[in-house]
Design an enzyme around this catalytic site. Sequence first.
Site, PDB file in Angstrom:
ATOM      1  N   ARG A 138       0.857  -1.197   0.000  1.00  0.00           N
ATOM      2  CA  ARG A 138       0.000   0.000   0.000  1.00  0.00           C
ATOM      3  C   ARG A 138       0.892   1.245   0.000  1.00  0.00           C
ATOM      4  O   ARG A 138       0.582   2.245  -0.646  1.00  0.00           O
ATOM      5  CB  ARG A 138      -0.951  -0.004   1.214  1.00  0.00           C
ATOM      6  CG  ARG A 138      -1.722   1.295   1.357  1.00  0.00           C
ATOM      7  CD  ARG A 138      -3.017   1.183   2.172  1.00  0.00           C
ATOM      8  NE  ARG A 138      -2.947   0.340   3.330  1.00  0.00           N
ATOM      9  CZ  ARG A 138      -2.348   0.644   4.495  1.00  0.00           C
ATOM     10  NH1 ARG A 138      -1.733   1.807   4.643  1.00  0.00           N
ATOM     11  NH2 ARG A 138      -2.339  -0.211   5.490  1.00  0.00           N
ATOM     12  N   TYR A 146     -15.263  17.212 -16.422  1.00  0.00           N
ATOM     13  CA  TYR A 146     -15.870  15.873 -16.438  1.00  0.00           C
ATOM     14  C   TYR A 146     -16.982  15.817 -15.386  1.00  0.00           C
ATOM     15  O   TYR A 146     -16.818  16.358 -14.278  1.00  0.00           O
ATOM     16  CB  TYR A 146     -14.774  14.836 -16.162  1.00  0.00           C
ATOM     17  CG  TYR A 146     -15.324  13.457 -15.880  1.00  0.00           C
ATOM     18  CD1 TYR A 146     -16.188  12.836 -16.785  1.00  0.00           C
ATOM     19  CD2 TYR A 146     -14.995  12.778 -14.710  1.00  0.00           C
ATOM     20  CE1 TYR A 146     -16.703  11.582 -16.521  1.00  0.00           C
ATOM     21  CE2 TYR A 146     -15.505  11.518 -14.447  1.00  0.00           C
ATOM     22  CZ  TYR A 146     -16.371  10.927 -15.361  1.00  0.00           C
ATOM     23  OH  TYR A 146     -16.889   9.687 -15.100  1.00  0.00           O
ATOM     24  N   ASP A 164      -6.025  19.188 -14.817  1.00  0.00           N
ATOM     25  CA  ASP A 164      -6.342  17.817 -15.254  1.00  0.00           C
ATOM     26  C   ASP A 164      -5.898  17.702 -16.714  1.00  0.00           C
ATOM     27  O   ASP A 164      -6.495  18.303 -17.606  1.00  0.00           O
ATOM     28  CB  ASP A 164      -7.861  17.594 -15.101  1.00  0.00           C
ATOM     29  CG  ASP A 164      -8.279  16.178 -15.484  1.00  0.00           C
ATOM     30  OD1 ASP A 164      -7.594  15.558 -16.309  1.00  0.00           O
ATOM     31  OD2 ASP A 164      -9.319  15.718 -14.967  1.00  0.00           O
ATOM     32  N   LYS A 211      -7.524   6.712 -19.748  1.00  0.00           N
ATOM     33  CA  LYS A 211      -7.780   7.252 -21.079  1.00  0.00           C
ATOM     34  C   LYS A 211      -6.572   7.050 -22.004  1.00  0.00           C
ATOM     35  O   LYS A 211      -6.163   5.934 -22.201  1.00  0.00           O
ATOM     36  CB  LYS A 211      -8.197   8.719 -20.941  1.00  0.00           C
ATOM     37  CG  LYS A 211      -9.324   8.932 -19.922  1.00  0.00           C
ATOM     38  CD  LYS A 211     -10.567   8.194 -20.339  1.00  0.00           C
ATOM     39  CE  LYS A 211     -11.749   8.222 -19.411  1.00  0.00           C
ATOM     40  NZ  LYS A 211     -11.644   8.266 -18.017  1.00  0.00           N
TER      41      LYS A 211
END
Length: 399
Positions: A63, A115, A191, A216
């Site tokens: 982690r 978005y 972004d 993407k």
Amino acid sequence: MKIQGETKSRLKKFLGLKEKSLAIHGGQEPDPVTGAVMPPIYQTSTYAQKAPAQPIGEFEYSRSHNPTRRSLEDCLALLEGGTYGLATSSGMSAIHLVLGLLSPGDEVLCGDDVYGGTYRILTTIAKRHGLKAKFLNFAELDKNSKFIEENSSKNTKLVWLETPTNPTLKVFDIQKIATICKKNKWTLCVDNTFMTPIFQKPLSLGADLVIHSLTKYIGGHSDTVAGAIITNDAKLADQLYIDQNSVGSICPPFDSWLLLRSLKTLPVRMRAHQENALALAEWLEKHPKISKVIYPGLKSHPQHALAKKQMLGFGGMLSFTLKGNLKTATQFFKKLQLFTLAESLGGVESLIEHPALMTHASLPTSVRKELGIEDTFIRMSVGLEDLEDLKKDLDQALR
Ligand code: P1T
């Protein structure tokens, strides 16, 4: 937990490489044990220790850190011109981590076109945790240089933008906005999902943080959900690493490996996406069934000059408005054979979608209307198929 203290020295040996070489080699070296040329998938949750709190190598628990994820983080940081990279479980988890830097009462100034998931997190989870969000059309800066400051408050801490925006592809001036943010000591986060570091480098234009939906273009094959944050700011990076380790929003080893594989072809793919997208945009602009085409590479785009200055390419996303009504749009989608009706973007295959009913359904109708996301507004992610096949499919569906 080890924070990325050694990151700078790890990245140093790659700094002389140019972009295409970085995409292939950045953060990666043959495996010291086996000589494997490709970074192994370190599918392990934990690492043996010699004595309590004395790990054998640099790693303690996956982690916190994982060698496959670290190679991905380093490669992304190098491509963005940053020092610190974090690979997360999704684009939304990257956004969530950045918003986690703020405290109750803080205000975010966000671009008015983002978005749908970004709009949703700001107006629901962030709001519940005491953050305020104001949505602004940063293009107003052209008319009024004080536009952002006039809309800020003493609680403003973060400015958030997508450029080009999703889905109306507005282009905002990163450098201009960064100067205003620096003056006011606000953090600027861009972004960069639509452009990728191949076509836009927000850190070099003054942004403090860059985030990505790796799902993407960087993933590029519609087979992985992941995200990333990149920065040059050691203080922000330290906090983000602590928070990421605390909440566990991490990119798993196999997905990290897939993304490293995808990154190697990113420069080639982005140029090929752009070639098809520009040709389709020019063709669609002349089509009698279409009333408007939006693509930053078209001369008709309102911020074409800024796009040319700020971006190193125009990308593979384009939007258009059909003549007709919702029924016309629905029939058009039904007739398409090569384009797949689906959310998401950036894969080698062409996707098409209806923002009002799909990716941006979380926006109130009035907000969508103001942005021009009407019932006949369509967004397209232009893939790498043969251009003639794409045109043929669109033409038969439009007719
Ligand atoms: O889906 P995820 O990896 O969590 O990324 C969220 C996200 C963040 N930023 C931008 C600009 C995005 O476009 C997305 C996700 N977008 C879609 C799924 C879409 O079809 O637009």
